[in-house]
Design a protein around this motif. Structure first.
Motif, PDB file in Angstrom:
ATOM      1  N   ARG A 117       0.855  -1.171   0.000  1.00 41.77           N
ATOM      2  CA  ARG A 117       0.000   0.000   0.000  1.00 41.77           C
ATOM      3  C   ARG A 117       0.899   1.230   0.000  1.00 41.77           C
ATOM      4  O   ARG A 117       1.990   1.202   0.585  1.00 41.77           O
ATOM      5  CB  ARG A 117      -0.857   0.032   1.274  1.00 41.77           C
ATOM      6  CG  ARG A 117      -1.997  -0.962   1.241  1.00 41.77           C
ATOM      7  CD  ARG A 117      -2.969  -0.609   0.142  1.00 41.77           C
ATOM      8  NE  ARG A 117      -4.194  -1.377   0.168  1.00 41.77           N
ATOM      9  CZ  ARG A 117      -4.596  -2.185  -0.806  1.00 41.77           C
ATOM     10  NH1 ARG A 117      -3.851  -2.386  -1.856  1.00 41.77           N
ATOM     11  NH2 ARG A 117      -5.748  -2.799  -0.737  1.00 41.77           N
ATOM     12  N   PRO A 134      -7.190  -2.540   5.053  1.00 45.27           N
ATOM     13  CA  PRO A 134      -7.106  -2.059   3.664  1.00 45.27           C
ATOM     14  C   PRO A 134      -5.911  -1.140   3.424  1.00 45.27           C
ATOM     15  O   PRO A 134      -5.434  -1.032   2.309  1.00 45.27           O
ATOM     16  CB  PRO A 134      -8.429  -1.300   3.474  1.00 45.27           C
ATOM     17  CG  PRO A 134      -9.362  -1.909   4.465  1.00 45.27           C
ATOM     18  CD  PRO A 134      -8.522  -2.279   5.640  1.00 45.27           C
ATOM     19  N   ALA A 416     -14.943  -5.850  -9.452  1.00 42.07           N
ATOM     20  CA  ALA A 416     -15.715  -5.005  -8.534  1.00 42.07           C
ATOM     21  C   ALA A 416     -15.290  -5.282  -7.096  1.00 42.07           C
ATOM     22  O   ALA A 416     -15.527  -4.487  -6.191  1.00 42.07           O
ATOM     23  CB  ALA A 416     -17.205  -5.272  -8.705  1.00 42.07           C
ATOM     24  N   ALA A 430     -21.108 -10.420   0.764  1.00 43.92           N
ATOM     25  CA  ALA A 430     -21.769  -9.350   0.013  1.00 43.92           C
ATOM     26  C   ALA A 430     -22.680  -9.949  -1.051  1.00 43.92           C
ATOM     27  O   ALA A 430     -23.812  -9.491  -1.256  1.00 43.92           O
ATOM     28  CB  ALA A 430     -20.720  -8.452  -0.637  1.00 43.92           C
TER      29      ALA A 430
HETATM   30  C1  HEM Z   1     -20.761  -4.808  -2.544  1.00 49.12           C
HETATM   31  C2  HEM Z   1     -20.007  -5.051  -1.532  1.00 49.12           C
HETATM   32  C3  HEM Z   1     -18.497  -4.953  -1.557  1.00 49.12           C
HETATM   33  C4  HEM Z   1     -17.669  -4.479  -2.519  1.00 49.12           C
HETATM   34  C5  HEM Z   1     -18.038  -3.897  -3.882  1.00 49.12           C
HETATM   35  C6  HEM Z   1     -16.310  -4.611  -2.012  1.00 49.12           C
HETATM   36  C7  HEM Z   1     -15.181  -4.254  -2.721  1.00 49.12           C
HETATM   37  C8  HEM Z   1     -13.890  -4.370  -2.232  1.00 49.12           C
HETATM   38  C9  HEM Z   1     -12.705  -4.047  -2.986  1.00 49.12           C
HETATM   39  C10 HEM Z   1     -12.695  -3.528  -4.419  1.00 49.12           C
HETATM   40  C11 HEM Z   1     -11.639  -4.285  -2.198  1.00 49.12           C
HETATM   41  C12 HEM Z   1     -10.167  -4.119  -2.568  1.00 49.12           C
HETATM   42  C13 HEM Z   1      -9.754  -2.692  -2.329  1.00 49.12           C
HETATM   43  C14 HEM Z   1      -8.328  -2.425  -2.768  1.00 49.12           C
HETATM   44  O1  HEM Z   1      -7.686  -3.236  -3.428  1.00 49.12           O
HETATM   45  O2  HEM Z   1      -7.842  -1.350  -2.428  1.00 49.12           O
HETATM   46  C15 HEM Z   1     -12.144  -4.733  -0.912  1.00 49.12           C
HETATM   47  C16 HEM Z   1     -11.358  -5.023   0.164  1.00 49.12           C
HETATM   48  C17 HEM Z   1     -11.869  -5.414   1.376  1.00 49.12           C
HETATM   49  N1  HEM Z   1     -13.180  -5.747   1.661  1.00 49.12           N
HETATM   50 FE1  HEM Z   1     -14.745  -5.564   0.434  1.00 49.12          FE
HETATM   51  N2  HEM Z   1     -16.358  -5.145  -0.760  1.00 49.12           N
HETATM   52  C18 HEM Z   1     -17.670  -5.382  -0.439  1.00 49.12           C
HETATM   53  C19 HEM Z   1     -18.158  -5.929   0.715  1.00 49.12           C
HETATM   54  C20 HEM Z   1     -17.394  -6.336   1.772  1.00 49.12           C
HETATM   55  C21 HEM Z   1     -17.892  -7.017   2.940  1.00 49.12           C
HETATM   56  C22 HEM Z   1     -19.368  -7.427   3.135  1.00 49.12           C
HETATM   57  C23 HEM Z   1     -16.820  -7.194   3.778  1.00 49.12           C
HETATM   58  C24 HEM Z   1     -16.778  -7.866   5.111  1.00 49.12           C
HETATM   59  C25 HEM Z   1     -17.770  -8.515   5.679  1.00 49.12           C
HETATM   60  C26 HEM Z   1     -15.643  -6.627   3.119  1.00 49.12           C
HETATM   61  C27 HEM Z   1     -14.367  -6.587   3.646  1.00 49.12           C
HETATM   62  C28 HEM Z   1     -13.250  -6.132   2.973  1.00 49.12           C
HETATM   63  C29 HEM Z   1     -11.925  -6.006   3.577  1.00 49.12           C
HETATM   64  C30 HEM Z   1     -11.571  -6.280   5.022  1.00 49.12           C
HETATM   65  C31 HEM Z   1     -11.055  -5.560   2.571  1.00 49.12           C
HETATM   66  C32 HEM Z   1      -9.565  -5.272   2.683  1.00 49.12           C
HETATM   67  C33 HEM Z   1      -8.764  -6.478   2.237  1.00 49.12           C
HETATM   68  C34 HEM Z   1      -7.270  -6.251   2.224  1.00 49.12           C
HETATM   69  O3  HEM Z   1      -6.822  -5.115   2.073  1.00 49.12           O
HETATM   70  O4  HEM Z   1      -6.552  -7.236   2.324  1.00 49.12           O
HETATM   71  N3  HEM Z   1     -16.026  -6.132   1.901  1.00 49.12           N
HETATM   72  N4  HEM Z   1     -13.523  -4.798  -0.980  1.00 49.12           N
END
Ligand code: HEM
Length: 496
Positions: A117, A134, A416, A430
């Motif tokens: 990052r 994140p 996405a 999700a």
């Molecule tokens: C429509 C729903 C969702 C979308 C579109 C979404 C999208 C994303 C995306 C694009 C990333 C990567 C971001 C990056 O690379 O900078 C991400 C990371 C993450 N998401 Fe989701 N997310 C959703 C729902 C959720 C849910 C329901 C949870 C947990 C219950 C969650 C937990 C996380 C976490 C903890 C990360 C960070 C992972 C890391 O950096 O290793 N997300 N999400």
């Protein structure tokens, strides 16, 4: 002259020298992909788009990227063609990848290299480094916390949450019935204390993450100054960042712990996790609380903004609702809530869900950092590619149905949810939440434009927030009209 002025002068001089050094050394080290012309030292500092950056990057890609053969001399980036542009802001290189093929070539085959990052001085100042997943570069802290999330959110665990998801959807139906014009607020429970503190944190995120948004992230040396010296606004941002992150991680934890002590704790992932720990006040407990706090923090806006995108798309496309209702009436009827066993029999609902993810991705830009450059994957550009998705700005679920009416898979939709090692760990959760919401709302309601006091329809233009890390539709009005109010009341009574 007071000593604080001397300190500011010294830091300003150091900052200038840092910039100059970066400028000179970058010039020597890298031959970058094309991009808008840059000024000496400042580079593209004045060009970096503040609004709808993903669209501007896609436009620049068409203008500068398509026909060029570019080479980046770096251990992790080799030669590639087109669809990739670069910018430089005060010597910091930013590479934007705008197509699936380039992203695959550059990032996915070297997934392990693209896990970092961008250095975030602000995150360090407010105590996010290491615990805010994140924003944390892959390392021990990230791995431990990510493992907690992956374990709780793995596909096999999804069945355990179906009961809670159905209860929440029923609660939502009751609330819509009471206040049919407040659907936008119903997508996130504004009276909930935990939602409120989370939103306070989400509100400051764009300032703290987006490249070029905060001077301390561009010139980290300025982070040595007491925050008030960079202005009251900045000092407030530091204070809010520190406090709201602590609250998001620890308030739900304190609440569940208190409930466990007095026997009132409801069933939750946190309660199960805490009861499985051999001891309290240990590192394991801290990792568990951080991991789940992160899941909550990352889940809220992404999910609610996707739901809002769905609502907007339905207002703008009443014909899609008509076709969805035909399918739901045939398979589910009006006397029950759709359940996950219905999913294979509802291809058009599936296609609406898929098209919602494509049409309005809530995280249009993903960031990662190999050595020497910030790399941005432009998910919005990939999901709005004109060749892959003719008329990309139109909402057309049919693109996901074969001539026989079967669902056509689209691996690009994964973007996405991010890519590579940092892919969203909550995507299965999700997926289930969103599908259930879409199917249920369409079973029981017609989604319509709201009317003003003179009975005139309030227009909805379908525009999205122009600048954010996670973004959704701009505020809009709508009303949900029950399709069969009595049937809905019966369904709600059955579940009371
Ligand atoms: C429509 C729903 C969702 C979308 C579109 C979404 C999208 C994303 C995306 C694009 C990333 C990567 C971001 C990056 O690379 O900078 C991400 C990371 C993450 N998401 Fe989701 N997310 C959703 C729902 C959720 C849910 C329901 C949870 C947990 C219950 C969650 C937990 C996380 C976490 C903890 C990360 C960070 C992972 C890391 O950096 O290793 N997300 N999400």
């Amino acid at each position: 002259m007071s000593s604080s002025y001397l300190l500011v002068d010294a830091l300003a001089a150091a900052a200038f020298l840092t910039l100059f050094y970066r400028y000179i050394s970058r010039k020597r080290a890298l031959i970058l992909p094309p991009g808008p012309p840059r000024l000496p030292v400042f580079g593209n500092a004045f060009d970096v788009p503040k609004d709808y950056a993903w669209k501007q990057y896609a436009k620049w890609s068409e203008k500068y990227g398509q026909s060029s053969q570019s080479h980046v001399r770096s251990p992790s980036l080799t030669s590639f063609t087109g669809d990739v542009i670069s910018l430089e802001v005060f010597g910091q290189t930013i590479i934007v990848i705008n197509s699936h093929s380039a992203l695959k070539d550059i990032v996915l085959v070297r997934s392990a290299t693209f896990t970092g990052r961008p250095y975030n001085r602000f995150a360090e100042m407010v105590g996010w480094t290491g615990s805010n997943i994140p924003l944390t570069t892959v390392g021990r802290s990230w791995r431990e916390r990510r493992r907690v999330m992956e374990n709780c959110l793995r596909p096999a665990a999804m069945r355990e949450y179906r009961g809670v998801q159905t209860q929440k959807v029923l609660r939502l139906l009751g609330r819509i019935l009471d206040k049919p014009n407040d659907i936008v607020d119903h997508t996130h429970d504004i009276d909930d204390r935990f939602v409120k503190i989370n939103e306070e944190l989400q509100a400051i995120l764009p300032f703290t993450i987006l490249p070029g948004a905060l001077i301390v992230n561009t010139l980290p040396i300025l982070g040595c100054l007491p925050p008030w010296m960079l202005g009251q606004k900045f000092a407030d941002l530091v204070e809010t960042g520190r406090r709201s992150w602590e609250e998001v991680l620890y308030e739900p934890y304190e609440w569940v712990k208190e409930g466990m002590r007095n026997g009132t704790a409801k069933e939750s992932i946190l309660r199960t996790g805490l009861s499985n720990l051999a001891d309290t006040d240990t590192k394991e407990e801290r990792v568990l609380v951080d991991g789940l706090g992160n899941a909550y923090f990352a889940a809220i806006e992404t999910t609610t903004f996707t739901l809002k995108a769905f609502i907007v798309s339905m207002i703008l496309n009443p014909h899609v609702q008509v076709r969805a209702r035909e399918e739901l009436d045939r398979v589910v009827g009006h006397e029950r809530v759709p359940d996950f066993n219905d999913r294979p029999n509802l291809p058009y609902i599936e296609a609406i869900f898929m098209e919602t993810l494509r049409w309005g991705p809530t995280t249009p830009l993903g960031f990662c950092i190999p050595k020497g450059a910030i790399v941005i994957g432009n998910a919005w550009a990939i999901l709005h590619d004109r060749v892959q998705y003719p008329e990309p700005d139109s909402f057309k679920p049919e693109r996901y149905l074969s001539a026989e009416g079967r669902v056509v898979d689209d691996p690009l939709l994964d973007y996405a949810f991010g890519y590579g090692t940092r892919k969203c760990p909550g995507r299965h959760f999700a997926d289930a939440t969103l599908w259930l919401y879409i199917a249920t709302v369409l079973t029981f309601f017609k989604i319509c434009k709201a009317t003003d006091e003179n009975g005139r329809e309030i227009p909805v233009d379908g525009r999205f927030e122009p600048r954010s890390v996670v973004h959704g539709p701009l505020p809009f009005s709508c009303t949900l009209v029950p399709r069969d109010g009595r049937a809905l009341e019966r369904v709600l009574q059955q579940h009371q």
